[in-house]
Design a protein around this motif. Structure first.
Motif, PDB file in Angstrom:
ATOM      1  N   GLY A 224       4.249  20.196  -5.422  1.00  0.00           N
ATOM      2  CA  GLY A 224       4.378  18.788  -5.110  1.00  0.00           C
ATOM      3  C   GLY A 224       5.830  18.390  -4.951  1.00  0.00           C
ATOM      4  O   GLY A 224       6.734  19.244  -4.953  1.00  0.00           O
ATOM      5  N   PRO A 225       6.094  17.107  -4.816  1.00  0.00           N
ATOM      6  CA  PRO A 225       7.464  16.639  -4.572  1.00  0.00           C
ATOM      7  C   PRO A 225       8.442  17.072  -5.671  1.00  0.00           C
ATOM      8  O   PRO A 225       8.181  16.866  -6.858  1.00  0.00           O
ATOM      9  N   ALA A 226       9.546  17.642  -5.243  1.00  0.00           N
ATOM     10  CA  ALA A 226      10.567  18.050  -6.214  1.00  0.00           C
ATOM     11  C   ALA A 226      11.085  16.854  -6.999  1.00  0.00           C
ATOM     12  O   ALA A 226      11.457  16.989  -8.167  1.00  0.00           O
ATOM     13  N   ALA A 227      11.073  15.682  -6.373  1.00  0.00           N
ATOM     14  CA  ALA A 227      11.571  14.479  -7.048  1.00  0.00           C
ATOM     15  C   ALA A 227      10.695  14.075  -8.229  1.00  0.00           C
ATOM     16  O   ALA A 227      11.145  13.338  -9.111  1.00  0.00           O
ATOM     17  N   ASP A 228       9.457  14.542  -8.245  1.00  0.00           N
ATOM     18  CA  ASP A 228       8.533  14.176  -9.318  1.00  0.00           C
ATOM     19  C   ASP A 228       8.498  15.198 -10.449  1.00  0.00           C
ATOM     20  O   ASP A 228       7.723  15.037 -11.398  1.00  0.00           O
ATOM     21  N   LEU A 229       9.297  16.249 -10.351  1.00  0.00           N
ATOM     22  CA  LEU A 229       9.265  17.304 -11.366  1.00  0.00           C
ATOM     23  C   LEU A 229       9.668  16.777 -12.740  1.00  0.00           C
ATOM     24  O   LEU A 229      10.614  15.996 -12.871  1.00  0.00           O
TER      25      LEU A 229
ATOM     26  N   THR B 229       0.831  -1.195   0.000  1.00  0.00           N
ATOM     27  CA  THR B 229       0.000   0.000   0.000  1.00  0.00           C
ATOM     28  C   THR B 229       0.869   1.251   0.000  1.00  0.00           C
ATOM     29  O   THR B 229       1.796   1.386   0.812  1.00  0.00           O
ATOM     30  N   ARG B 230       0.560   2.158  -0.905  1.00  0.00           N
ATOM     31  CA  ARG B 230       1.311   3.407  -0.965  1.00  0.00           C
ATOM     32  C   ARG B 230       0.848   4.341   0.140  1.00  0.00           C
ATOM     33  O   ARG B 230      -0.344   4.414   0.452  1.00  0.00           O
ATOM     34  N   PRO B 231       1.782   5.100   0.758  1.00  0.00           N
ATOM     35  CA  PRO B 231       1.388   6.061   1.793  1.00  0.00           C
ATOM     36  C   PRO B 231       0.461   7.108   1.189  1.00  0.00           C
ATOM     37  O   PRO B 231       0.577   7.456   0.007  1.00  0.00           O
ATOM     38  N   PRO B 232      -0.491   7.618   1.970  1.00  0.00           N
ATOM     39  CA  PRO B 232      -1.402   8.639   1.429  1.00  0.00           C
ATOM     40  C   PRO B 232      -0.670   9.935   1.136  1.00  0.00           C
ATOM     41  O   PRO B 232       0.322  10.274   1.800  1.00  0.00           O
ATOM     42  N   ARG B 233      -1.149  10.632   0.129  1.00  0.00           N
ATOM     43  CA  ARG B 233      -0.619  11.961  -0.128  1.00  0.00           C
ATOM     44  C   ARG B 233      -1.093  12.915   0.964  1.00  0.00           C
ATOM     45  O   ARG B 233      -2.149  12.722   1.565  1.00  0.00           O
TER      46      ARG B 233
ATOM     47  N   GLU C  46       7.454  12.212   6.159  1.00  0.00           N
ATOM     48  CA  GLU C  46       8.233  11.456   5.182  1.00  0.00           C
ATOM     49  C   GLU C  46       7.508  10.163   4.789  1.00  0.00           C
ATOM     50  O   GLU C  46       6.739   9.600   5.565  1.00  0.00           O
ATOM     51  N   GLY C  47       7.745   9.728   3.572  1.00  0.00           N
ATOM     52  CA  GLY C  47       7.188   8.461   3.128  1.00  0.00           C
ATOM     53  C   GLY C  47       6.064   8.583   2.139  1.00  0.00           C
ATOM     54  O   GLY C  47       5.657   7.595   1.526  1.00  0.00           O
ATOM     55  N   GLY C  48       5.521   9.764   1.961  1.00  0.00           N
ATOM     56  CA  GLY C  48       4.454   9.963   0.986  1.00  0.00           C
ATOM     57  C   GLY C  48       4.605  11.308   0.308  1.00  0.00           C
ATOM     58  O   GLY C  48       5.356  12.171   0.772  1.00  0.00           O
ATOM     59  N   ALA C  49       3.906  11.492  -0.794  1.00  0.00           N
ATOM     60  CA  ALA C  49       3.963  12.765  -1.513  1.00  0.00           C
ATOM     61  C   ALA C  49       3.311  13.854  -0.677  1.00  0.00           C
ATOM     62  O   ALA C  49       2.217  13.681  -0.144  1.00  0.00           O
ATOM     63  N   VAL C  50       3.982  14.988  -0.562  1.00  0.00           N
ATOM     64  CA  VAL C  50       3.466  16.107   0.217  1.00  0.00           C
ATOM     65  C   VAL C  50       3.256  17.297  -0.723  1.00  0.00           C
ATOM     66  O   VAL C  50       4.121  17.637  -1.533  1.00  0.00           O
ATOM     67  N   HIS C  51       2.100  17.930  -0.588  1.00  0.00           N
ATOM     68  CA  HIS C  51       1.725  19.087  -1.401  1.00  0.00           C
ATOM     69  C   HIS C  51       1.372  20.237  -0.468  1.00  0.00           C
ATOM     70  O   HIS C  51       1.281  20.068   0.746  1.00  0.00           O
TER      71      HIS C  51
ATOM     72  N   THR D 167      11.799  22.411   3.510  1.00  0.00           N
ATOM     73  CA  THR D 167      11.959  21.334   4.487  1.00  0.00           C
ATOM     74  C   THR D 167      11.168  20.090   4.107  1.00  0.00           C
ATOM     75  O   THR D 167      11.506  18.987   4.529  1.00  0.00           O
ATOM     76  N   LEU D 168      10.131  20.266   3.286  1.00  0.00           N
ATOM     77  CA  LEU D 168       9.296  19.132   2.884  1.00  0.00           C
ATOM     78  C   LEU D 168       9.617  18.625   1.484  1.00  0.00           C
ATOM     79  O   LEU D 168       8.959  17.715   0.985  1.00  0.00           O
ATOM     80  N   GLY D 169      10.614  19.210   0.844  1.00  0.00           N
ATOM     81  CA  GLY D 169      10.986  18.774  -0.500  1.00  0.00           C
ATOM     82  C   GLY D 169       9.940  19.100  -1.548  1.00  0.00           C
ATOM     83  O   GLY D 169       9.791  18.378  -2.544  1.00  0.00           O
ATOM     84  N   ILE D 170       9.216  20.193  -1.337  1.00  0.00           N
ATOM     85  CA  ILE D 170       8.168  20.609  -2.274  1.00  0.00           C
ATOM     86  C   ILE D 170       8.742  21.621  -3.256  1.00  0.00           C
ATOM     87  O   ILE D 170       9.415  22.579  -2.866  1.00  0.00           O
ATOM     88  N   ALA D 171       8.477  21.405  -4.529  1.00  0.00           N
ATOM     89  CA  ALA D 171       8.867  22.356  -5.577  1.00  0.00           C
ATOM     90  C   ALA D 171       7.680  23.246  -5.882  1.00  0.00           C
ATOM     91  O   ALA D 171       6.611  22.763  -6.263  1.00  0.00           O
TER      92      ALA D 171
END
Length: 257
Positions: free
Chosen positions: A243-248, A2-6, A48-53, A67-71
């Protein structure tokens, strides 16, 4: 597995639009965090562990996003000034506020991507916040004064008008559904200048008393009200815009605040 909730992070004091987006996010199954910017930043490890917006104003977002890695996606500061006159119907310049002090005529002046310089019609440059309050190198948008009969907010996503709504009439707040001509003009703006915008953004457009359409400004979707736009589609735009910078996507990296 199960994926962590956004998660959607919100400030503690919510506007009507923010409450609408919160309710929409909850229906989708997103986790909601409402707290001060300092409290969110201090508890970043717990998210940590799920997409944060995020959906909030610039001062809150500037503390929380790193601090949350949001772009945070936004239009270039000079985007409006670089549009062709056919889309703005007025002269618009992006200049240091130190140069704007020399204005000797009324002009509409605002900050490009935040509210540090109040968006107002100033009688002349001497009425602007002085160098004791603002760094003279701070860029501002200076435009001819233009009155709009009606104004619309367009939520743009992936090169299309994703949702829209009326927010003003004759300079006063008046909410309503999108107008077909406004949507068509939005497509014209995207055709001419969509490549110079991130994949998720809000653009305000208006019609004057003579029936001419013009771009009013671009705003970050993560800091913009949705008014009567479809909240599901408005939320789509917010989640992409913050959203997550890693997903840009590679394309959006050039539009990070």
């Amino acid at each position: 597995m199960t994926r962590p909730p956004r998660t959607l992070v919100l400030p503690p004091r919510l506007t009507v639009s923010a409450r609408t987006l919160r309710a929409t996010a909850l229906r989708r199954g997103l986790r909601i965090v409402e707290a001060t910017a300092s409290a969110v930043a201090a508890s970043a490890s717990e998210l940590e562990g799920g997409a944060v917006h995020l959906h909030a104003g610039p001062s809150f977002a500037d503390v929380v996003a790193p601090t949350l890695g949001i772009a945070l996606l936004e239009a270039p500061a000079d985007w409006l000034a670089l549009l062709p006159r056919a889309l703005t119907r007025r002269d618009v310049r992006a200049i240091p506020i130190g140069d704007a002090y020399r204005l000797r005529r009324p002009a509409f002046v605002k900050s490009p991507n935040d509210k540090s310089i109040p968006a107002l019609v100033y009688a002349d440059g001497s009425r602007l916040p002085g160098p004791d309050a603002v760094d003279p190198a701070t860029v501002v948008l200076v435009s001819d004064v233009m009155a709009f009969a009606v104004e619309y907010r367009l939520h743009l996503l992936d090169g299309a008008v994703h949702t829209a709504g009326q927010y003003a009439e004759a300079g006063r707040l008046r909410l309503g559904p999108p107008d077909g001509d406004a949507l068509a003009f939005g497509q014209d703006v995207l055709a001419a200048a969509g490549a110079s915008l991130p994949s998720a953004i809000v653009v305000d457009v208006g019609r004057d008393d003579e029936g001419q359409w013009a771009v009013i400004e671009a705003n970050a979707a993560w800091a913009s009200g949705c008014y009567l736009a479809d909240p599901e589609r408005a939320l789509d735009t917010v989640l992409r815009a913050a959203g997550p910078a890693a997903d840009l996507s590679p394309r959006d990296r050039t539009f990070v605040r």
